[in-house]
Design a protein around this motif. Sequence first.
Motif, short mmCIF file in Angstrom:
data_model
loop_
_atom_site.label_atom_id
_atom_site.label_comp_id
_atom_site.label_asym_id
_atom_site.label_seq_id
_atom_site.Cartn_x
_atom_site.Cartn_y
_atom_site.Cartn_z
N ARG A 53 0.85 -1.19 0.00
CA ARG A 53 0.00 0.00 0.00
C ARG A 53 0.88 1.24 0.00
O ARG A 53 1.82 1.34 0.78
CB ARG A 53 -0.89 0.00 1.24
CG ARG A 53 -2.14 0.87 1.13
CD ARG A 53 -2.93 0.83 2.43
NE ARG A 53 -3.22 -0.51 2.88
CZ ARG A 53 -4.37 -1.15 2.61
NH1 ARG A 53 -5.30 -0.56 1.89
NH2 ARG A 53 -4.57 -2.38 3.07
N LEU A 54 0.57 2.19 -0.86
CA LEU A 54 1.35 3.42 -1.00
C LEU A 54 0.71 4.57 -0.23
O LEU A 54 -0.43 4.44 0.24
CB LEU A 54 1.49 3.76 -2.49
CG LEU A 54 2.32 2.75 -3.28
CD1 LEU A 54 2.23 3.02 -4.77
CD2 LEU A 54 3.77 2.77 -2.83
N PRO A 55 1.43 5.70 -0.08
CA PRO A 55 0.92 6.77 0.79
C PRO A 55 -0.42 7.35 0.38
O PRO A 55 -1.21 7.72 1.23
CB PRO A 55 2.02 7.84 0.70
CG PRO A 55 3.25 7.09 0.38
CD PRO A 55 2.81 5.97 -0.51
N THR A 56 -0.69 7.47 -0.91
CA THR A 56 -1.96 8.05 -1.32
C THR A 56 -2.54 7.28 -2.50
O THR A 56 -1.87 6.50 -3.18
CB THR A 56 -1.84 9.53 -1.75
OG1 THR A 56 -1.30 9.59 -3.07
CG2 THR A 56 -0.98 10.32 -0.80
N TYR A 57 -3.78 7.55 -2.77
CA TYR A 57 -4.52 6.94 -3.88
C TYR A 57 -3.93 7.36 -5.21
O TYR A 57 -4.05 6.65 -6.20
CB TYR A 57 -5.98 7.40 -3.79
CG TYR A 57 -6.91 6.80 -4.81
CD1 TYR A 57 -7.38 5.49 -4.66
CD2 TYR A 57 -7.34 7.54 -5.91
CE1 TYR A 57 -8.27 4.94 -5.59
CE2 TYR A 57 -8.22 7.00 -6.85
CZ TYR A 57 -8.67 5.70 -6.67
OH TYR A 57 -9.54 5.16 -7.59
N TRP A 58 -3.25 8.54 -5.23
CA TRP A 58 -2.78 9.11 -6.50
C TRP A 58 -1.29 8.86 -6.77
O TRP A 58 -0.76 9.42 -7.71
CB TRP A 58 -3.00 10.62 -6.50
CG TRP A 58 -4.41 11.01 -6.24
CD1 TRP A 58 -5.44 11.03 -7.14
CD2 TRP A 58 -4.95 11.46 -5.01
NE1 TRP A 58 -6.58 11.46 -6.53
CE2 TRP A 58 -6.32 11.73 -5.22
CE3 TRP A 58 -4.42 11.65 -3.74
CZ2 TRP A 58 -7.16 12.19 -4.22
CZ3 TRP A 58 -5.24 12.10 -2.73
CH2 TRP A 58 -6.60 12.36 -2.97
N PRO A 260 -4.61 16.29 -4.73
CA PRO A 260 -4.05 15.15 -5.46
C PRO A 260 -2.62 15.35 -5.90
O PRO A 260 -2.30 15.35 -7.07
CB PRO A 260 -4.99 15.01 -6.65
CG PRO A 260 -5.53 16.37 -6.87
CD PRO A 260 -5.66 16.96 -5.50
N ARG A 261 -1.74 15.58 -4.92
CA ARG A 261 -0.30 15.60 -5.16
C ARG A 261 0.36 14.86 -4.01
O ARG A 261 -0.14 14.87 -2.88
CB ARG A 261 0.25 17.02 -5.19
CG ARG A 261 -0.18 17.84 -6.37
CD ARG A 261 0.51 19.18 -6.34
NE ARG A 261 1.95 19.00 -6.42
CZ ARG A 261 2.82 19.93 -6.08
NH1 ARG A 261 2.42 21.09 -5.60
NH2 ARG A 261 4.11 19.72 -6.18
N ASP A 262 1.46 14.21 -4.27
CA ASP A 262 2.15 13.50 -3.21
C ASP A 262 3.59 13.29 -3.62
O ASP A 262 4.02 13.75 -4.64
CB ASP A 262 1.47 12.18 -2.85
CG ASP A 262 1.43 11.25 -4.05
OD1 ASP A 262 2.48 10.67 -4.34
OD2 ASP A 262 0.38 11.13 -4.69
N CYS A 263 4.30 12.53 -2.79
CA CYS A 263 5.72 12.33 -3.03
C CYS A 263 5.99 11.67 -4.37
O CYS A 263 7.09 11.77 -4.88
CB CYS A 263 6.30 11.47 -1.91
SG CYS A 263 5.55 9.85 -1.80
N ALA A 264 5.03 10.97 -4.92
CA ALA A 264 5.28 10.24 -6.15
C ALA A 264 4.56 10.82 -7.34
O ALA A 264 4.60 10.28 -8.42
CB ALA A 264 4.86 8.77 -5.97
N SER A 265 3.87 11.93 -7.19
CA SER A 265 3.15 12.51 -8.33
C SER A 265 3.89 13.68 -8.93
O SER A 265 3.52 14.17 -9.99
CB SER A 265 1.76 12.94 -7.90
OG SER A 265 1.82 13.98 -6.94
N ARG A 266 4.96 14.14 -8.27
CA ARG A 266 5.73 15.22 -8.82
C ARG A 266 6.74 14.71 -9.80
O ARG A 266 7.23 13.58 -9.65
CB ARG A 266 6.48 15.97 -7.69
CG ARG A 266 5.53 16.63 -6.72
CD ARG A 266 6.33 17.47 -5.73
NE ARG A 266 7.35 16.68 -5.06
CZ ARG A 266 7.10 15.89 -4.03
NH1 ARG A 266 5.88 15.78 -3.56
NH2 ARG A 266 8.08 15.22 -3.45
#
Length: 270
Positions: A53-58, A260-266
């Motif tokens: 499971r990752l930190p966020t849905y996005w 809807p931004r997180d460590c992996a969406s940038r």
Amino acid sequence: MSAQADLRGDRQSELWRSLEGVNDPELDEPVTEMGFVERAEVLADGSVAIDFRLPTYWCSPNFAFLMLDGMRQALDALSWSPAYRIRLHDHMFAEEVNRGVEAGKTFGQIFGELAGDEDIAGLRETFARKAYLRRQEAMLLGLRKQGLTDREILGMDLLAYDTARLEGEEAIKQKPRYREALLLRWPGRRPTEPVFITWEGSPIPPEALGAYLAELRSVRINMEFNGALCRGLKTTRYKELEVVDGEPTLVDFILDRVAPRDCASRPAHS
């Protein structure tokens, strides 16, 4: 304890050791330490079940794929060659990623047009470079703390590196990891060649080490910030509990609280 139980326990330990070698690609930290692996179990028939499971849905699907692909490679290397099932949960592309990883597909095959011009090979190299530099910085600073001069450090070959004594948790942790990154980047490197070189393979002049370390520091700070953000997001996302049929269940409530931004969406930065 029966021989069968002993065998299962040994396999369980091997399973976790193998997963500890799978890193979050952007953060260069094991997925196990990040708390992303919620279940890693050797079942009675010898097969393996992983829940992830990752930190966020996005969280960006390319990041999810890289981590799951790393797990797949780790599981393929287990000594007893088990059948396995890896499941990503609570992610917008969980179904596509799980089905694709199980079928052994590439990122482009899984996402088709959704992948667009995404260069997974280039992304892997970007993250490998950042990991190399972060580990290298820890070693350079650790050796400075041991009282070695910059010239002595930069003249060190692999033989001297392997016998060097270090203090401090970070330096001790990163010593084998930097060695691994160096030889992965330069597999034909001879033991008598300098161990500290740039990502591009150039020597580092002793008089330039201070400026070089400043560059490495900026890479580390960016990675540490992203790591703290990821941990915080995951903790926030799953800190509430709901009880269903007498059992505690994690509740995803971040949808209403975090944009809807997180460590992996940038986008990744070199």
